[in-house]
Each structure stands twice: as C-alpha cells, then as structure tokens.
Design an enzyme around this catalytic site. Sequence first.
Site, PDB file in Angstrom:
ATOM      1  N   GLN A   1      61.736  14.632 -47.635  1.00  0.00           N
ATOM      2  CA  GLN A   1      61.537  13.605 -46.612  1.00  0.00           C
ATOM      3  C   GLN A   1      60.538  12.539 -47.094  1.00  0.00           C
ATOM      4  O   GLN A   1      59.614  12.151 -46.383  1.00  0.00           O
ATOM      5  CB  GLN A   1      61.057  14.249 -45.316  1.00  0.00           C
ATOM      6  CG  GLN A   1      62.149  14.907 -44.507  1.00  0.00           C
ATOM      7  CD  GLN A   1      63.141  13.902 -43.932  1.00  0.00           C
ATOM      8  OE1 GLN A   1      62.811  12.749 -43.677  1.00  0.00           O
ATOM      9  NE2 GLN A   1      64.374  14.344 -43.737  1.00  0.00           N
ATOM     10  N   SER A   2      60.780  12.036 -48.274  1.00  0.00           N
ATOM     11  CA  SER A   2      59.877  11.050 -48.877  1.00  0.00           C
ATOM     12  C   SER A   2      59.999   9.679 -48.221  1.00  0.00           C
ATOM     13  O   SER A   2      61.071   9.060 -48.230  1.00  0.00           O
ATOM     14  CB  SER A   2      60.170  10.928 -50.374  1.00  0.00           C
ATOM     15  OG  SER A   2      59.518   9.810 -50.930  1.00  0.00           O
TER      16      SER A   2
END
Length: 340
Positions: free
Chosen positions: A75-76
């Site tokens: 979930q960058s």
Amino acid sequence: MHLARFPRLHLAHLPTPLEPMERLSKELGGPKLWIKRDDCTGVSTGGNKTRKLEFLFAEAEAEGADMVMTQGATQSNHARQTAAFAAKLGMECHILLEDRTGYNNANYNDNGNVLLDHLHGATTQKFPGGHDMPGEMERAAEAKRAEGKKVYTIPGGGSNPTGALGYVNCAFELLGQANERSLRMDHIVTATGSSGTQAGLVTGLAAMNANIPLLGIGTRAPQPKQEQMVFDLAVKTAEKIGASGAVTREMVKANTDYVGEGYGLPTESGLEAIRMFAELEGLLLDPVYSAKGAAGLIDLIRKGHFDKDSNVVFLHTGGSVGLFGYDFAFDHTDRRVSIG
C-alpha cells in the site's frame, strides 16, 4: 538557497494550506496545534511524495527516460504518486511491491493505492517480505534496458538528495507562511520513514538558521537507524544545495515509540488518532505513516512534552487512500443505527 538551478516540474498544488486545529487543541488541553496540509499537493489525491517527484521526474526527463521504476510496500503512497506522475508525463511505469505485513485481505492487496497504481496505467510485480528490493529493482531495470527502454529508477519513498529537495523547498514555504501571519512555530512534528521528508526539512530549516525543533515520529526503523538515515541524507542534501556543514547531528531527532508491531501494521494509538482527526477536524490520516505520526504527537502532548501555550505544527504526509486497504482494522458497528 536558490533551488531554481535544479530541474523541477511544477505539478503540485502549492503552497499547501497551513491551518489551525482548534478542536483538537481544545480536546487535548493545549498546545496550539496547526497542520501543514501536504495531503493537498494534488496529483492522484496528493501526499508528501508529490514534492519529491517534481524534482525526480524533472531529472528523469533531463536524462531522456521513457520509463520509470520504483519500489515500496503493497500500500505504498509513493508508488501511487509515481504512477500518476508517469501517466501525466506519458512515461511507462513499473512498480515492485513488497509484502511487509503478510495480510491476505483482498482490499489490502487490490484496493486503495494498488487500485490507483493500476488505474494510472502502471504495471506491478509482487515480492514476499524480506527481499533486497533495491537489488530486485536494479535487475528489473537492467532487463528493460536490454529491451531498449531508457529506465530511470527512483528509490523507495523517493528518498535521495534529489527527492529531498522537495522538502527543502517545503521548509522555505512553511517558514514563509508562518512569517506572513506572525506565527511563532515552536515545534514541527511529522511522520518519518524512508527519511527523505525529514531530511529535506532538516536541511531547509538549517540552511535558513530557523532554529525550530523538528521531531520525526518513526514508522519502521529503530531510533538509532532512523536518525542515522535521516542525518546521512540531510548531509548529502545540504552538500547538493551548497550548504555543506549546515546540518549537525543534534538537529536530527526521531521518536520510534509508536511503530507498534511493525511497518504497515496498525496500532491502537494510530487508530485513535485517525478517529480524533476525522471526528474533530474533518481530516483523514493513513494507518501506515500519518496516523502513527499523529499518535506520537497526541501521546507526547498528554505527557506534557510541549508547553501549553506553544505552537506545534504537524506536517500531514497524506495517504488517506490507504484507508481503503485497511477497512478491516476499523469497527463500524457502533456507528450504525436504525431509524424508524
């Protein structure tokens, strides 16, 4: 410092607002809290990486790149903003994503930032946790170069001296805003992870001799490692802008008491911070970075770390899109009521 001598793309919505948080200040009984809204930088919902990417993509264009590549956690926020910049500039984008949580939740793996990565046209490649991600990225880049692509690689978080220029500039912007409204900033607090945001701020504040304490609330590494990463990058950034020697080790402070069980794993204090900011100020934090930074801020206030009449600025790094990958961490049942 004259940053105009460095290539830069002007895509961010700047300056970002500097706003008071009056209800949160009242709830906590002081100090006077302010928020620097770097969740409002634009480009795919904004976030702190946008400032860095203005300089990084300008460098990529100057080098003739037709493809960018970066890496980060599933979930960058950085990956999402990189994909958006690439789409805006007509470059191909490939992202290497590392599983640092072990979550099998469908929303975590396919919604939130991951969904937007793909909507922006990026391709993604998943790796189990514990990989040498910089090494994996370099191997992937070499394979694409062998196919004739001109690949520009961006380190995780955009955290190198070029990317950190974005937060040198933010320090200039923030101090200008404070001076304009006669706001004495006594402390600045922000989340710190890959180190580029804090390092750029440290460098900018030092170059202006601002004498404003900056505290990074760690989201991943132990304190000695976090502070060393920030200091090393700040020194290199200071050299890049012609301010060698401006940054001293004493200027770099990080508190890593709020990491919890590990990177990307929500904490109770972080979830409390998300609810408090949402319910009292209408602001959205993300569970990975800004929530843990805010949790540290709230706990330190409760412990009397800041004088009651001081002005404390919290720099919001953005990332609210990540909330949609962490829906399982929230209990919604106590808010559901039946009418009639």
